[in-house]
Design a protein around this motif. Structure first.
Motif, PDB file in Angstrom:
ATOM      1  N   LEU A  15       0.808  -1.220   0.000  1.00 19.56           N
ATOM      2  CA  LEU A  15       0.000   0.000   0.000  1.00 19.56           C
ATOM      3  C   LEU A  15       0.843   1.273   0.000  1.00 19.56           C
ATOM      4  N   LYS A  16       2.134   1.136   0.273  1.00 20.83           N
ATOM      5  CA  LYS A  16       3.013   2.302   0.342  1.00 20.83           C
ATOM      6  C   LYS A  16       3.020   3.131  -0.942  1.00 20.83           C
ATOM      7  N   PRO A  17       2.989   2.517  -2.142  1.00 22.81           N
ATOM      8  CA  PRO A  17       3.011   3.338  -3.369  1.00 22.81           C
ATOM      9  C   PRO A  17       1.794   4.248  -3.532  1.00 22.81           C
ATOM     10  N   TYR A  18       0.763   4.031  -2.750  1.00 28.68           N
ATOM     11  CA  TYR A  18      -0.472   4.802  -2.921  1.00 28.68           C
ATOM     12  C   TYR A  18      -0.655   5.825  -1.800  1.00 28.68           C
ATOM     13  N   TRP A  19       0.462   6.317  -1.266  1.00 28.71           N
ATOM     14  CA  TRP A  19       0.363   7.243  -0.133  1.00 28.71           C
ATOM     15  C   TRP A  19      -0.305   8.559  -0.530  1.00 28.71           C
ATOM     16  N   ILE A  20      -0.146   8.973  -1.777  1.00 31.93           N
ATOM     17  CA  ILE A  20      -0.801  10.218  -2.212  1.00 31.93           C
ATOM     18  C   ILE A  20      -2.318  10.046  -2.185  1.00 31.93           C
ATOM     19  N   GLU A  21      -2.795   8.904  -2.702  1.00 37.29           N
ATOM     20  CA  GLU A  21      -4.237   8.641  -2.672  1.00 37.29           C
ATOM     21  C   GLU A  21      -4.755   8.573  -1.241  1.00 37.29           C
ATOM     22  N   PHE A  22      -3.955   7.969  -0.354  1.00 36.90           N
ATOM     23  CA  PHE A  22      -4.364   7.903   1.049  1.00 36.90           C
ATOM     24  C   PHE A  22      -4.417   9.297   1.672  1.00 36.90           C
ATOM     25  N   LEU A  23      -3.469  10.146   1.312  1.00 38.53           N
ATOM     26  CA  LEU A  23      -3.454  11.511   1.839  1.00 38.53           C
ATOM     27  C   LEU A  23      -4.686  12.281   1.372  1.00 38.53           C
ATOM     28  N   ILE A  24      -4.994  12.170   0.075  1.00 41.80           N
ATOM     29  CA  ILE A  24      -6.180  12.851  -0.458  1.00 41.80           C
ATOM     30  C   ILE A  24      -7.444  12.312   0.206  1.00 41.80           C
ATOM     31  N   THR A  25      -7.492  10.996   0.380  1.00 43.19           N
ATOM     32  CA  THR A  25      -8.657  10.386   1.025  1.00 43.19           C
ATOM     33  C   THR A  25      -8.812  10.873   2.459  1.00 43.19           C
ATOM     34  N   THR A  26      -7.698  10.977   3.171  1.00 44.07           N
ATOM     35  CA  THR A  26      -7.747  11.459   4.555  1.00 44.07           C
ATOM     36  C   THR A  26      -8.295  12.880   4.620  1.00 44.07           C
ATOM     37  N   ILE A  27      -7.847  13.725   3.700  1.00 47.46           N
ATOM     38  CA  ILE A  27      -8.341  15.107   3.666  1.00 47.46           C
ATOM     39  C   ILE A  27      -9.834  15.132   3.358  1.00 47.46           C
ATOM     40  N   LEU A  28     -10.247  14.331   2.374  1.00 42.23           N
ATOM     41  CA  LEU A  28     -11.665  14.296   2.000  1.00 42.23           C
ATOM     42  C   LEU A  28     -12.529  13.758   3.137  1.00 42.23           C
ATOM     43  N   VAL A  29     -12.029  12.747   3.825  1.00 39.99           N
ATOM     44  CA  VAL A  29     -12.787  12.197   4.956  1.00 39.99           C
ATOM     45  C   VAL A  29     -12.889  13.228   6.075  1.00 39.99           C
ATOM     46  N   GLY A  30     -11.812  13.993   6.276  1.00 37.35           N
ATOM     47  CA  GLY A  30     -11.868  15.063   7.269  1.00 37.35           C
ATOM     48  C   GLY A  30     -12.915  16.108   6.913  1.00 37.35           C
ATOM     49  N   ILE A  31     -12.975  16.471   5.634  1.00 39.82           N
ATOM     50  CA  ILE A  31     -13.987  17.435   5.180  1.00 39.82           C
ATOM     51  C   ILE A  31     -15.387  16.859   5.370  1.00 39.82           C
ATOM     52  N   THR A  87     -20.218  14.403  -1.749  1.00 35.49           N
ATOM     53  CA  THR A  87     -19.170  14.499  -2.769  1.00 35.49           C
ATOM     54  C   THR A  87     -17.840  13.975  -2.242  1.00 35.49           C
ATOM     55  N   SER A  88     -17.511  14.321  -1.014  1.00 34.72           N
ATOM     56  CA  SER A  88     -16.253  13.859  -0.421  1.00 34.72           C
ATOM     57  C   SER A  88     -16.232  12.343  -0.286  1.00 34.72           C
ATOM     58  N   ILE A  89     -17.345  11.770   0.154  1.00 35.41           N
ATOM     59  CA  ILE A  89     -17.411  10.317   0.306  1.00 35.41           C
ATOM     60  C   ILE A  89     -17.303   9.627  -1.052  1.00 35.41           C
ATOM     61  N   LEU A  90     -17.952  10.187  -2.069  1.00 33.90           N
ATOM     62  CA  LEU A  90     -17.904   9.590  -3.405  1.00 33.90           C
ATOM     63  C   LEU A  90     -16.475   9.555  -3.940  1.00 33.90           C
ATOM     64  N   ILE A  91     -15.786  10.685  -3.857  1.00 32.71           N
ATOM     65  CA  ILE A  91     -14.418  10.747  -4.389  1.00 32.71           C
ATOM     66  C   ILE A  91     -13.487   9.832  -3.593  1.00 32.71           C
ATOM     67  N   SER A  92     -13.614   9.844  -2.271  1.00 31.96           N
ATOM     68  CA  SER A  92     -12.749   8.990  -1.451  1.00 31.96           C
ATOM     69  C   SER A  92     -13.039   7.512  -1.699  1.00 31.96           C
ATOM     70  N   SER A  93     -14.292   7.160  -1.946  1.00 31.00           N
ATOM     71  CA  SER A  93     -14.631   5.765  -2.249  1.00 31.00           C
ATOM     72  C   SER A  93     -13.999   5.323  -3.562  1.00 31.00           C
ATOM     73  N   LEU A  94     -14.030   6.202  -4.558  1.00 32.71           N
ATOM     74  CA  LEU A  94     -13.411   5.876  -5.844  1.00 32.71           C
ATOM     75  C   LEU A  94     -11.899   5.693  -5.693  1.00 32.71           C
ATOM     76  N   LEU A  95     -11.277   6.562  -4.912  1.00 34.36           N
ATOM     77  CA  LEU A  95      -9.831   6.447  -4.704  1.00 34.36           C
ATOM     78  C   LEU A  95      -9.474   5.145  -3.987  1.00 34.36           C
ATOM     79  N   LEU A  96     -10.247   4.799  -2.966  1.00 33.97           N
ATOM     80  CA  LEU A  96      -9.951   3.578  -2.220  1.00 33.97           C
ATOM     81  C   LEU A  96     -10.254   2.329  -3.047  1.00 33.97           C
ATOM     82  N   SER A  97     -11.245   2.404  -3.927  1.00 32.14           N
ATOM     83  CA  SER A  97     -11.508   1.277  -4.826  1.00 32.14           C
ATOM     84  C   SER A  97     -10.336   1.070  -5.777  1.00 32.14           C
TER      85      SER A  97
END
Length: 302
Positions: A15-31, A87-97
């Motif tokens: 999962l380490k190569p996807y740290w950018i996606e995890f960072l974006i997801t964390t921000i979106l989940v915070g929002i 919107t935040s949940i939708l984008i974060s779900s797509l990233l995690l998928s």
């Protein structure tokens, strides 16, 4: 504990190569958490402003002052917050998928490469079905768990922290009442999850043995037919199938019992929260709009 540590290293590696996606997801989940926690406050304000409008309109002396402007403004903010949340949940779900799909694909390649490096005695000590189950059922379970659980882990963790902060900043008494059943829920969850984990592990072992037997029978199918050993083959299949059926049933029972238990506790906690919030509102400790907003937030925790 050692298995948990090894599993953590395994997932961290892939999962380490996807740290950018995890960072974006964390921000979106915070929002999303901020929006879902703040939204009930505006709902309470909207109800208070609507009640004020009705009171002013019903009184001939103040009817000219009655206006929907403030109510419409508050309602617009309330709707906007829920749009931001969705919107935040939708984008974060797509990233995690995306993370789940790509990472499990990489896991499959890594597993196949490792298999090519294994010594002959490994294949002698493991059935073909057990090895095949690593590529099929095990990786499928990992993919399904990641695809379904990752977003829940992010959302639940963030909302848990956000709602607790909101509860204690708004009304500590109601917060403690709401959290009274939390230790019971945690204890039940830990017990049921342990039993479910044991059952699932046993189920995977039984499936591996069943797959191994099926593979062996298919490999020697011509010999079975020419020697008339079909009935013996079926008889040998029955114990493996029965073991899978029993372990699968046990796993399904333990996996399915958790949600009804927690739902029952949640309903009980919801009733307590509504009663306590109503009591505070009727005794003048809170306005009706604020009490309603707090009850909505606290019920989300329950």
């Amino acid at each position: 504990m050692k298995d948990l540590k090894n599993a953590g290293k395994f997932y961290a590696h892939y999962l380490k190569p996807y740290w950018i996606e995890f960072l974006i997801t964390t921000i979106l989940v915070g929002i999303s958490t901020w929006a879902i926690v703040v939204a009930p406050t505006y709902m309470g304000r909207a109800i208070e402003e609507l009640a004020t409008y009705v009171q002013q309109w019903m009184n001939p002396a103040t009817r000219a002052q009655a206006t929907f402007t403030t109510f419409n403004h508050t309602l617009a903010i309330f709707v906007l917050l829920y749009i931001i949340d969705a919107t935040s949940i939708l984008i974060s779900s797509l990233l995690l998928s995306k993370i789940s799909g790509y990472s499990t694909g990489t896991m499959r390649v890594g597993l196949f490469r490792k298999m090519q490096r294994m010594k002959v005695n490994y294949f002698d000590s493991h059935s073909d079905g057990d090895i095949l189950s690593r590529f099929t059922s095990d990786l499928d379970n990992i993919f399904n768990a990641m695809n379904q659980a990752l977003i829940e882990i992010f959302l639940s963790g963030a909302q848990f922290i956000g709602i607790i902060w909101m509860m204690f900043t708004q009304n500590a008494t109601l917060a403690w009442i709401t959290m009274a059943s939390t230790p019971v829920a945690i204890g039940l969850s830990a017990f049921v999850m342990h039993q479910a984990s044991v059952s699932v592990d046993r189920q995977q072992d039984d499936i591996g043995r069943l797959n191994g037997y099926i593979n062996e029978q298919i490999t020697g199918q011509k010999m079975l037919i020419t020697n008339g050993l079909q009935q013996e083959s079926v008889a040998g299949f029955q114990p493996y199938n029965a073991a899978v059926r029993k372990s699968n049933l046990r796993g399904q029972i333990w996996s399915g019992i958790l949600n009804p238990l927690l739902m029952g506790l949640s309903l009980l906690n919801t009733a307590i929260v509504i009663f306590a919030g109503s009591w505070l509102a009727l005794n003048g400790s809170l306005s009706q709009g604020a009490a309603l907003a707090l009850v909505v937030v606290f019920v989300n925790y329950a």
